[in-house]
Design a protein around this motif. Sequence first.
Motif, PDB file in Angstrom:
ATOM      1  N   PRO A  53      34.046  41.835  48.043  1.00  0.00           N
ATOM      2  CA  PRO A  53      32.731  42.168  47.476  1.00  0.00           C
ATOM      3  C   PRO A  53      32.744  43.418  46.584  1.00  0.00           C
ATOM      4  O   PRO A  53      32.093  43.448  45.545  1.00  0.00           O
ATOM      5  CB  PRO A  53      31.845  42.376  48.709  1.00  0.00           C
ATOM      6  N   ASP A  54      33.469  44.465  46.986  1.00  0.00           N
ATOM      7  CA  ASP A  54      33.543  45.669  46.158  1.00  0.00           C
ATOM      8  C   ASP A  54      34.321  45.399  44.871  1.00  0.00           C
ATOM      9  O   ASP A  54      34.003  45.952  43.817  1.00  0.00           O
ATOM     10  CB  ASP A  54      34.198  46.820  46.927  1.00  0.00           C
ATOM     11  N   ILE A  60      32.378  43.051  37.592  1.00  0.00           N
ATOM     12  CA  ILE A  60      31.129  42.901  36.840  1.00  0.00           C
ATOM     13  C   ILE A  60      30.879  44.137  35.988  1.00  0.00           C
ATOM     14  O   ILE A  60      30.510  44.044  34.813  1.00  0.00           O
ATOM     15  CB  ILE A  60      29.942  42.619  37.787  1.00  0.00           C
ATOM     16  N   ARG A  61      31.120  45.318  36.566  1.00  0.00           N
ATOM     17  CA  ARG A  61      30.946  46.576  35.826  1.00  0.00           C
ATOM     18  C   ARG A  61      31.884  46.617  34.616  1.00  0.00           C
ATOM     19  O   ARG A  61      31.467  46.961  33.503  1.00  0.00           O
ATOM     20  CB  ARG A  61      31.213  47.760  36.755  1.00  0.00           C
ATOM     21  N   ARG A 111      53.029  40.053  43.731  1.00  0.00           N
ATOM     22  CA  ARG A 111      53.189  40.921  42.565  1.00  0.00           C
ATOM     23  C   ARG A 111      52.757  42.337  42.926  1.00  0.00           C
ATOM     24  O   ARG A 111      51.677  42.553  43.479  1.00  0.00           O
ATOM     25  CB  ARG A 111      52.330  40.386  41.416  1.00  0.00           C
ATOM     26  N   GLU A 112      53.623  43.289  42.610  1.00  0.00           N
ATOM     27  CA  GLU A 112      53.311  44.690  42.877  1.00  0.00           C
ATOM     28  C   GLU A 112      52.296  45.197  41.858  1.00  0.00           C
ATOM     29  O   GLU A 112      52.428  44.965  40.665  1.00  0.00           O
ATOM     30  CB  GLU A 112      54.582  45.543  42.791  1.00  0.00           C
ATOM     31  N   ILE A 113      51.274  45.875  42.338  1.00  0.00           N
ATOM     32  CA  ILE A 113      50.277  46.497  41.472  1.00  0.00           C
ATOM     33  C   ILE A 113      50.589  47.992  41.453  1.00  0.00           C
ATOM     34  O   ILE A 113      50.624  48.635  42.494  1.00  0.00           O
ATOM     35  CB  ILE A 113      48.837  46.261  42.003  1.00  0.00           C
ATOM     36  N   THR A 114      50.830  48.534  40.277  1.00  0.00           N
ATOM     37  CA  THR A 114      51.192  49.949  40.160  1.00  0.00           C
ATOM     38  C   THR A 114      49.947  50.831  40.211  1.00  0.00           C
ATOM     39  O   THR A 114      48.831  50.375  39.949  1.00  0.00           O
ATOM     40  CB  THR A 114      51.952  50.219  38.848  1.00  0.00           C
ATOM     41  N   LYS A 115      50.158  52.109  40.511  1.00  0.00           N
ATOM     42  CA  LYS A 115      49.058  53.082  40.520  1.00  0.00           C
ATOM     43  C   LYS A 115      48.429  53.186  39.136  1.00  0.00           C
ATOM     44  O   LYS A 115      47.223  53.339  39.005  1.00  0.00           O
ATOM     45  CB  LYS A 115      49.557  54.460  40.978  1.00  0.00           C
ATOM     46  N   GLU A 116      49.257  53.091  38.100  1.00  0.00           N
ATOM     47  CA  GLU A 116      48.743  53.164  36.732  1.00  0.00           C
ATOM     48  C   GLU A 116      47.798  51.995  36.442  1.00  0.00           C
ATOM     49  O   GLU A 116      46.748  52.167  35.820  1.00  0.00           O
ATOM     50  CB  GLU A 116      49.891  53.164  35.705  1.00  0.00           C
ATOM     51  N   GLU A 117      48.176  50.791  36.897  1.00  0.00           N
ATOM     52  CA  GLU A 117      47.311  49.625  36.708  1.00  0.00           C
ATOM     53  C   GLU A 117      45.988  49.805  37.454  1.00  0.00           C
ATOM     54  O   GLU A 117      44.927  49.466  36.943  1.00  0.00           O
ATOM     55  CB  GLU A 117      48.005  48.356  37.189  1.00  0.00           C
ATOM     56  N   GLU A 118      46.066  50.353  38.683  1.00  0.00           N
ATOM     57  CA  GLU A 118      44.856  50.576  39.470  1.00  0.00           C
ATOM     58  C   GLU A 118      43.930  51.584  38.800  1.00  0.00           C
ATOM     59  O   GLU A 118      42.713  51.430  38.816  1.00  0.00           O
ATOM     60  CB  GLU A 118      45.213  51.045  40.882  1.00  0.00           C
ATOM     61  N   GLU A 119      44.519  52.632  38.207  1.00  0.00           N
ATOM     62  CA  GLU A 119      43.707  53.642  37.535  1.00  0.00           C
ATOM     63  C   GLU A 119      43.069  53.082  36.271  1.00  0.00           C
ATOM     64  O   GLU A 119      41.922  53.397  35.948  1.00  0.00           O
ATOM     65  CB  GLU A 119      44.564  54.864  37.201  1.00  0.00           C
ATOM     66  N   TRP A 123      39.436  47.366  39.675  1.00  0.00           N
ATOM     67  CA  TRP A 123      39.377  46.160  40.519  1.00  0.00           C
ATOM     68  C   TRP A 123      40.762  45.724  40.979  1.00  0.00           C
ATOM     69  O   TRP A 123      40.887  45.033  41.979  1.00  0.00           O
ATOM     70  CB  TRP A 123      38.651  45.021  39.808  1.00  0.00           C
ATOM     71  N   LEU A 124      41.812  46.114  40.264  1.00  0.00           N
ATOM     72  CA  LEU A 124      43.169  45.727  40.678  1.00  0.00           C
ATOM     73  C   LEU A 124      43.591  46.380  41.990  1.00  0.00           C
ATOM     74  O   LEU A 124      44.503  45.913  42.651  1.00  0.00           O
ATOM     75  CB  LEU A 124      44.177  46.057  39.573  1.00  0.00           C
ATOM     76  N   ALA A 125      42.915  47.457  42.381  1.00  0.00           N
ATOM     77  CA  ALA A 125      43.235  48.106  43.659  1.00  0.00           C
ATOM     78  C   ALA A 125      43.045  47.139  44.832  1.00  0.00           C
ATOM     79  O   ALA A 125      43.716  47.252  45.851  1.00  0.00           O
ATOM     80  CB  ALA A 125      42.374  49.348  43.857  1.00  0.00           C
ATOM     81  N   TYR A 126      42.142  46.149  44.662  1.00  0.00           N
ATOM     82  CA  TYR A 126      41.887  45.191  45.740  1.00  0.00           C
ATOM     83  C   TYR A 126      42.974  44.128  45.825  1.00  0.00           C
ATOM     84  O   TYR A 126      42.988  43.323  46.749  1.00  0.00           O
ATOM     85  CB  TYR A 126      40.504  44.563  45.581  1.00  0.00           C
TER      86      TYR A 126
END
Length: 161
Positions: A53-54, A60-61, A111-119, A123-126
């Motif tokens: 949900p988050d 959406i944002r 697939r590994e999500i990097t910190k750079e991608e999350e920043e 939404w990729l943090a989820y």
Amino acid sequence: MTTLNQRTSALTTIVLNNLQHQHDWTALHPHTQPNLPRTLLYGLPPKRLYVHPDEQVEIIRAEKEMGNGGGRIPQEAELEWVLPLHLSEKWSPAQFAAVFDALDARPPRSREITKEEEERSPWLAYKGSRRGKRVLLATVQDDSTVTYYWMHDGLVKPRQN
């Protein structure tokens, strides 16, 4: 008389075949480890099955920030855990907790999500560091019908429609 291992092996085979041939999953693999009560499966569904949900709010944002011409952010399928069960089995909360305690949030080969991608894309943090533990319960009935339910480790607020 069949042993418990033969029955759980048969359940795993039924669910694997159902996912592969009826639901078009790929990259299906059995997963065993000493602290798991039984063999689990993991694989890649044809489309994304669950959006936190988050994460939904973040997407959406981000889509609004892209403007009218920006379109939608594509949601790629991700590897999911699957726990085969028979309808007649009586599992306790402690047994489910043992499954969650034994598993990582993401199946092997995710697939590994990097910190750079999350920043760059919150939404990729989820899919990475904020992904909660979840399994898709595959409940097999006596006629080999399989019904699927999500189970999460802990509380998860309801999705917005």
